[in-house]
Motif scaffolding. Structure first.
Motif, PDB file in Angstrom:
ATOM      1  N   THR A  13       0.773  -1.220  -0.109  1.00 34.20           N
ATOM      2  CA  THR A  13       0.013  -0.140   0.045  1.00 34.20           C
ATOM      3  C   THR A  13       0.807   1.239   0.037  1.00 34.20           C
ATOM      4  O   THR A  13       0.680   2.206  -0.980  1.00 34.20           O
ATOM      5  CB  THR A  13      -0.932  -0.168   1.275  1.00 34.20           C
ATOM      6  OG1 THR A  13      -1.824  -1.128   0.919  1.00 34.20           O
ATOM      7  CG2 THR A  13      -1.786   1.278   1.380  1.00 34.20           C
ATOM      8  N   ILE A  14       1.911   1.124   0.815  1.00 34.03           N
ATOM      9  CA  ILE A  14       2.684   2.351   0.936  1.00 34.03           C
ATOM     10  C   ILE A  14       3.606   2.337  -0.425  1.00 34.03           C
ATOM     11  O   ILE A  14       3.491   3.598  -0.982  1.00 34.03           O
ATOM     12  CB  ILE A  14       3.823   2.118   1.877  1.00 34.03           C
ATOM     13  CG1 ILE A  14       3.133   2.407   3.537  1.00 34.03           C
ATOM     14  CG2 ILE A  14       4.998   3.268   2.240  1.00 34.03           C
ATOM     15  CD1 ILE A  14       3.951   1.918   4.663  1.00 34.03           C
ATOM     16  N   LEU A  15       3.954   1.395  -0.952  1.00 30.67           N
ATOM     17  CA  LEU A  15       4.659   1.527  -2.346  1.00 30.67           C
ATOM     18  C   LEU A  15       3.707   1.909  -3.442  1.00 30.67           C
ATOM     19  O   LEU A  15       4.167   2.994  -4.101  1.00 30.67           O
ATOM     20  CB  LEU A  15       5.254  -0.008  -2.591  1.00 30.67           C
ATOM     21  CG  LEU A  15       6.090   0.144  -3.980  1.00 30.67           C
ATOM     22  CD1 LEU A  15       7.181   0.772  -3.950  1.00 30.67           C
ATOM     23  CD2 LEU A  15       6.421  -1.551  -4.120  1.00 30.67           C
ATOM     24  N   ARG A  16       2.639   1.765  -3.510  1.00 30.19           N
ATOM     25  CA  ARG A  16       1.641   2.143  -4.322  1.00 30.19           C
ATOM     26  C   ARG A  16       1.147   3.551  -4.214  1.00 30.19           C
ATOM     27  O   ARG A  16       1.496   4.379  -5.146  1.00 30.19           O
ATOM     28  CB  ARG A  16       0.097   1.389  -4.249  1.00 30.19           C
ATOM     29  CG  ARG A  16      -0.722   1.785  -5.253  1.00 30.19           C
ATOM     30  CD  ARG A  16      -2.244   0.942  -5.017  1.00 30.19           C
ATOM     31  NE  ARG A  16      -3.199   1.551  -5.597  1.00 30.19           N
ATOM     32  CZ  ARG A  16      -4.069   2.581  -5.153  1.00 30.19           C
ATOM     33  NH1 ARG A  16      -3.777   3.052  -4.021  1.00 30.19           N
ATOM     34  NH2 ARG A  16      -5.042   3.033  -6.025  1.00 30.19           N
ATOM     35  N   GLU A  17       1.085   4.054  -2.963  1.00 28.75           N
ATOM     36  CA  GLU A  17       0.996   5.506  -2.690  1.00 28.75           C
ATOM     37  C   GLU A  17       2.104   6.407  -3.096  1.00 28.75           C
ATOM     38  O   GLU A  17       2.031   7.373  -3.764  1.00 28.75           O
ATOM     39  CB  GLU A  17       0.545   5.851  -1.378  1.00 28.75           C
ATOM     40  CG  GLU A  17      -0.819   5.076  -0.933  1.00 28.75           C
ATOM     41  CD  GLU A  17      -0.845   5.111   0.547  1.00 28.75           C
ATOM     42  OE1 GLU A  17      -0.110   5.534   1.459  1.00 28.75           O
ATOM     43  OE2 GLU A  17      -2.259   4.880   1.007  1.00 28.75           O
ATOM     44  N   LEU A  18       3.240   5.954  -2.860  1.00 28.33           N
ATOM     45  CA  LEU A  18       4.602   6.611  -3.213  1.00 28.33           C
ATOM     46  C   LEU A  18       4.531   6.709  -4.663  1.00 28.33           C
ATOM     47  O   LEU A  18       5.144   7.851  -5.461  1.00 28.33           O
ATOM     48  CB  LEU A  18       5.819   6.157  -2.557  1.00 28.33           C
ATOM     49  CG  LEU A  18       5.733   6.270  -1.045  1.00 28.33           C
ATOM     50  CD1 LEU A  18       7.079   5.426  -0.332  1.00 28.33           C
ATOM     51  CD2 LEU A  18       5.976   7.881  -0.829  1.00 28.33           C
ATOM     52  N   THR A  19       4.340   5.489  -5.391  1.00 25.79           N
ATOM     53  CA  THR A  19       4.389   5.483  -6.840  1.00 25.79           C
ATOM     54  C   THR A  19       3.663   6.458  -7.497  1.00 25.79           C
ATOM     55  O   THR A  19       3.925   7.247  -8.410  1.00 25.79           O
ATOM     56  CB  THR A  19       4.046   4.203  -7.342  1.00 25.79           C
ATOM     57  OG1 THR A  19       5.234   3.282  -6.794  1.00 25.79           O
ATOM     58  CG2 THR A  19       4.389   3.972  -8.836  1.00 25.79           C
TER      59      THR A  19
END
Length: 58
Positions: A13-19
């Motif tokens: 989820t964090i990786l998706r948001e940062l992307t």
């Protein structure tokens, strides 16, 4: 298929948001996906969009 643990879901989820943030704050994302204005005028908080009009870049 193995289910993801709570920590792994958090990571993805964090990786998706940062992307997403990285894309929309880049020149390409702001100019192609959003409607970019280099020198904005006054702030108007609630403007209706016309059909097919892109959202404004921040």
């Amino acid at each position: 298929m193995e289910l993801l643990t709570r920590q792994e879901k958090s990571f993805f989820t964090i990786l998706r948001e940062l992307t997403i943030v990285g894309y929309f704050t880049s020149e390409t994302g702001a100019s192609q996906a959003l409607d970019y204005v280099a020198i904005p005028g006054r702030f108007v908080g609630d403007i209706p969009l016309k059909p097919g009009q892109r959202a404004w870049a921040i």
